[in-house]
Design an enzyme around this catalytic site. Structure first.
Site, mmCIF file in Angstrom:
data_model
loop_
_atom_site.group_PDB
_atom_site.id
_atom_site.type_symbol
_atom_site.label_atom_id
_atom_site.label_comp_id
_atom_site.label_asym_id
_atom_site.label_seq_id
_atom_site.Cartn_x
_atom_site.Cartn_y
_atom_site.Cartn_z
ATOM 1 N N GLY A 148 0.818 -1.218 0.000
ATOM 2 C CA GLY A 148 0.000 0.000 0.000
ATOM 3 C C GLY A 148 0.844 1.256 0.000
ATOM 4 O O GLY A 148 0.591 2.195 0.761
ATOM 5 N N ALA A 149 1.849 1.288 -0.884
ATOM 6 C CA ALA A 149 2.820 2.396 -0.852
ATOM 7 C C ALA A 149 2.545 3.479 -1.896
ATOM 8 O O ALA A 149 3.369 4.356 -2.114
ATOM 9 C CB ALA A 149 4.237 1.848 -1.011
ATOM 10 N N ARG A 174 0.200 5.708 -1.638
ATOM 11 C CA ARG A 174 -0.233 6.956 -0.983
ATOM 12 C C ARG A 174 -0.105 6.852 0.542
ATOM 13 O O ARG A 174 0.241 5.786 1.066
ATOM 14 C CB ARG A 174 -1.665 7.297 -1.398
ATOM 15 C CG ARG A 174 -2.644 6.192 -1.132
ATOM 16 C CD ARG A 174 -3.911 6.338 -1.985
ATOM 17 N NE ARG A 174 -4.814 5.226 -1.751
ATOM 18 C CZ ARG A 174 -5.760 5.212 -0.827
ATOM 19 N NH1 ARG A 174 -5.935 6.271 -0.061
ATOM 20 N NH2 ARG A 174 -6.544 4.162 -0.653
ATOM 21 N N ASN A 221 1.813 -2.448 5.456
ATOM 22 C CA ASN A 221 1.156 -1.166 5.716
ATOM 23 C C ASN A 221 -0.282 -1.114 5.201
ATOM 24 O O ASN A 221 -1.094 -0.355 5.724
ATOM 25 C CB ASN A 221 1.989 -0.053 5.068
ATOM 26 C CG ASN A 221 1.215 1.241 4.929
ATOM 27 O OD1 ASN A 221 1.074 2.000 5.887
ATOM 28 N ND2 ASN A 221 0.668 1.500 3.737
ATOM 29 N N SER A 262 -2.138 -0.009 14.933
ATOM 30 C CA SER A 262 -2.800 1.263 15.236
ATOM 31 C C SER A 262 -3.005 1.368 16.741
ATOM 32 O O SER A 262 -3.157 0.339 17.417
ATOM 33 C CB SER A 262 -4.170 1.319 14.554
ATOM 34 O OG SER A 262 -4.910 2.424 15.029
ATOM 35 N N TYR A 294 -12.011 -2.896 12.709
ATOM 36 C CA TYR A 294 -10.665 -2.312 12.551
ATOM 37 C C TYR A 294 -9.801 -2.617 13.782
ATOM 38 O O TYR A 294 -8.650 -3.044 13.659
ATOM 39 C CB TYR A 294 -10.810 -0.802 12.337
ATOM 40 C CG TYR A 294 -9.518 -0.071 12.061
ATOM 41 C CD1 TYR A 294 -8.898 -0.166 10.811
ATOM 42 C CD2 TYR A 294 -8.929 0.733 13.028
ATOM 43 C CE1 TYR A 294 -7.716 0.518 10.559
ATOM 44 C CE2 TYR A 294 -7.754 1.421 12.783
ATOM 45 C CZ TYR A 294 -7.154 1.312 11.539
ATOM 46 O OH TYR A 294 -5.980 1.991 11.286
ATOM 47 N N ALA A 339 -10.198 -4.995 15.986
ATOM 48 C CA ALA A 339 -9.913 -6.436 16.048
ATOM 49 C C ALA A 339 -8.756 -6.774 15.110
ATOM 50 O O ALA A 339 -7.841 -7.536 15.463
ATOM 51 C CB ALA A 339 -11.158 -7.227 15.667
ATOM 52 N N LYS A 342 -6.348 -4.773 14.056
ATOM 53 C CA LYS A 342 -5.081 -4.164 14.491
ATOM 54 C C LYS A 342 -4.561 -4.795 15.781
ATOM 55 O O LYS A 342 -3.348 -4.883 15.983
ATOM 56 C CB LYS A 342 -5.258 -2.652 14.652
ATOM 57 C CG LYS A 342 -5.559 -1.924 13.333
ATOM 58 C CD LYS A 342 -4.437 -2.104 12.331
ATOM 59 C CE LYS A 342 -4.623 -1.283 11.068
ATOM 60 N NZ LYS A 342 -3.517 -1.435 10.121
ATOM 61 N N ILE A 388 -3.005 10.272 12.201
ATOM 62 C CA ILE A 388 -2.066 10.741 11.189
ATOM 63 C C ILE A 388 -2.840 11.323 10.005
ATOM 64 O O ILE A 388 -3.828 10.721 9.557
ATOM 65 C CB ILE A 388 -1.164 9.569 10.699
ATOM 66 C CG1 ILE A 388 -0.523 8.819 11.883
ATOM 67 C CG2 ILE A 388 -0.108 10.061 9.710
ATOM 68 C CD1 ILE A 388 0.387 9.640 12.774
HETATM 69 P P1 NAP Z 1 -4.717 5.428 3.239
HETATM 70 O O1 NAP Z 1 -4.165 6.748 2.876
HETATM 71 O O2 NAP Z 1 -6.189 5.190 3.173
HETATM 72 O O3 NAP Z 1 -3.959 4.305 2.384
HETATM 73 C C1 NAP Z 1 -4.314 2.958 2.481
HETATM 74 C C2 NAP Z 1 -3.332 2.150 1.691
HETATM 75 O O4 NAP Z 1 -3.664 0.768 1.798
HETATM 76 C C3 NAP Z 1 -3.346 2.519 0.208
HETATM 77 O O5 NAP Z 1 -2.029 2.635 -0.270
HETATM 78 C C4 NAP Z 1 -4.041 1.318 -0.428
HETATM 79 O O6 NAP Z 1 -3.571 1.002 -1.711
HETATM 80 C C5 NAP Z 1 -3.620 0.194 0.508
HETATM 81 N N1 NAP Z 1 -4.531 -0.948 0.368
HETATM 82 C C6 NAP Z 1 -5.819 -1.024 0.723
HETATM 83 N N2 NAP Z 1 -6.319 -2.235 0.402
HETATM 84 C C7 NAP Z 1 -5.296 -2.931 -0.168
HETATM 85 C C8 NAP Z 1 -5.175 -4.241 -0.689
HETATM 86 N N3 NAP Z 1 -6.221 -5.102 -0.689
HETATM 87 N N4 NAP Z 1 -3.975 -4.631 -1.195
HETATM 88 C C9 NAP Z 1 -2.914 -3.778 -1.197
HETATM 89 N N5 NAP Z 1 -2.977 -2.519 -0.719
HETATM 90 C C10 NAP Z 1 -4.164 -2.116 -0.206
HETATM 91 O O7 NAP Z 1 -4.326 5.033 4.731
HETATM 92 P P2 NAP Z 1 -3.097 5.441 5.657
HETATM 93 O O8 NAP Z 1 -3.590 6.385 6.651
HETATM 94 O O9 NAP Z 1 -1.893 5.769 4.846
HETATM 95 O O10 NAP Z 1 -2.894 4.053 6.408
HETATM 96 C C11 NAP Z 1 -1.796 3.187 6.203
HETATM 97 C C12 NAP Z 1 -1.787 2.183 7.347
HETATM 98 O O11 NAP Z 1 -1.655 2.881 8.589
HETATM 99 C C13 NAP Z 1 -3.068 1.367 7.452
HETATM 100 O O12 NAP Z 1 -2.769 0.047 7.828
HETATM 101 C C14 NAP Z 1 -3.827 2.067 8.558
HETATM 102 O O13 NAP Z 1 -4.725 1.205 9.203
HETATM 103 C C15 NAP Z 1 -2.680 2.475 9.463
HETATM 104 N N6 NAP Z 1 -3.021 3.567 10.374
HETATM 105 C C16 NAP Z 1 -3.355 4.803 9.915
HETATM 106 C C17 NAP Z 1 -3.677 5.792 10.823
HETATM 107 C C18 NAP Z 1 -4.016 7.198 10.408
HETATM 108 O O14 NAP Z 1 -4.348 8.014 11.289
HETATM 109 N N7 NAP Z 1 -3.964 7.555 9.151
HETATM 110 C C19 NAP Z 1 -3.683 5.520 12.196
HETATM 111 C C20 NAP Z 1 -3.356 4.246 12.621
HETATM 112 C C21 NAP Z 1 -3.021 3.285 11.704
HETATM 113 P P3 NAP Z 1 -4.449 1.258 -3.051
HETATM 114 O O15 NAP Z 1 -4.957 2.663 -2.962
HETATM 115 O O16 NAP Z 1 -3.472 1.019 -4.142
HETATM 116 O O17 NAP Z 1 -5.539 0.216 -3.040
#
Ligand code: NAP
Length: 246
Positions: A11-12, A14, A89, A141, A154, A156, A158, A187
């Site tokens: 998921g790199a 974005r 990720n 998370s 979510y 569960a 994490k 974030i």
């Molecule tokens: P985001 O901007 O929504 O990005 C999500 C990423 O996951 C995208 O690159 C997406 O890729 C990828 N993804 C989703 N389904 C996928 C699949 N089936 N196969 C491969 N890639 C997949 O989210 P983010 O905030 O950067 O979150 C990244 C990680 O950090 C997640 O695990 C999230 O739970 C965790 N996190 C985020 C926060 C926060 O506050 N933002 C807090 C705690 C934890 P595509 O677009 O190419 O599908």
């Protein structure tokens, strides 16, 4: 530093994944930029790395697909001969109260956030074991540490990811492979952008540091856990959250 290392970040295209890919490349790793739906964004991540003098390629794979992850591992090992850093990720949310949550929303979140990390670790672990070195970093998370109303699926996934991290850490430790989790707080990414202003304000009010974090804050923590500087750290959960989970 990470010269000569091969890293895969799921998921790199974005958000946090992109920031992690850029940081690992800046530190010298060759980075495989995984994506599922965001091909153009993933190509953009690759371009950003190349323009900064690094090496990267984008590879599509739905991490929830066990067979596809096997193909991904095969492709990476055939091309690079090794894997040094694996960052799980990829993640999604499908929020809702438990009394209204659909089975589909529960399964989708568990399949991507938790099984996705199992799938990649399952397929790459023979390589890590053979190499007798490596770093696996799972992006959990604070929600998995503390729980959160409206996010049973979510949380569960994490919390499960933390258990998965600790178990695999114990399995791979004697071969010099470190497995850790990073637990981000609030974030600024597309994921949190979807929240209402009121909900954002409430969360920020609950953060001891009274501010949101940036994707770069998570990338710095991941870079540390990917580096030899953290070689004696395994099975840990590093909260990067402005104090939210204290
Ligand atoms: P985001 O901007 O929504 O990005 C999500 C990423 O996951 C995208 O690159 C997406 O890729 C990828 N993804 C989703 N389904 C996928 C699949 N089936 N196969 C491969 N890639 C997949 O989210 P983010 O905030 O950067 O979150 C990244 C990680 O950090 C997640 O695990 C999230 O739970 C965790 N996190 C985020 C926060 C926060 O506050 N933002 C807090 C705690 C934890 P595509 O677009 O190419 O599908």
């Amino acid at each position: 530093m990470l010269e000569g290392k091969v890293a895969l970040v799921t998921g790199a295209g974005r958000g946090i994944g992109r920031a992690v890919a850029l940081k690992l490349a800046e530190n010298g790793a060759k980075v495989i930029v995984n994506y599922n739906g965001s091909e153009a964004k993933a190509m953009e991540t690759v371009k950003m790395i190349e323009e900064a003098g690094g090496e990267a390629e984008a590879v599509k794979c739905d991490v929830s697909d066990f067979t596809a992850c096997g193909e991904l591992a095969k492709t990476v090992i055939e091309k690079y001969g090794r894997i040094d850093i694996l960052v799980n990720n990829a993640g999604v949310t499908r929020d809702g109260l438990i009394m209204r949550m659909s089975e589909e929303d529960y399964d989708t979140v568990l399949d991507i956030n938790l099984k996705g990390a199992f799938n990649t670790m399952r397929h790459f672990s023979p390589n890590f074991l053979k190499q007798r070195s490596g770093k696996i970093i799972n992006i959990s998370s604070v929600a998995g540490v503390m729980g959160n109303p409206g996010q049973a699926n979510y949380c569960a996934s994490k919390a499960g990811l933390i258990g998965l991290t600790k178990s695999v850490a114990r399995e791979l430790a004697s071969r010099g492979v470190c497995v850790n989790a990073v637990a981000p707080g609030f974030i600024e990414t597309d994921m949190t952008d979807a929240m209402s202003d009121k909900a954002k304000e409430t969360v920020i009010g609950s953060i001891p540091m009274k501010k949101t974090g940036k994707a770069k804050d998570i990338a710095e923590a991941v870079a540390f856990l990917a580096d030899e500087a953290s070689d004696y750290i395994t099975g840990q959960v590093l909260c990067v959250d402005g104090g939210m989970a204290i």
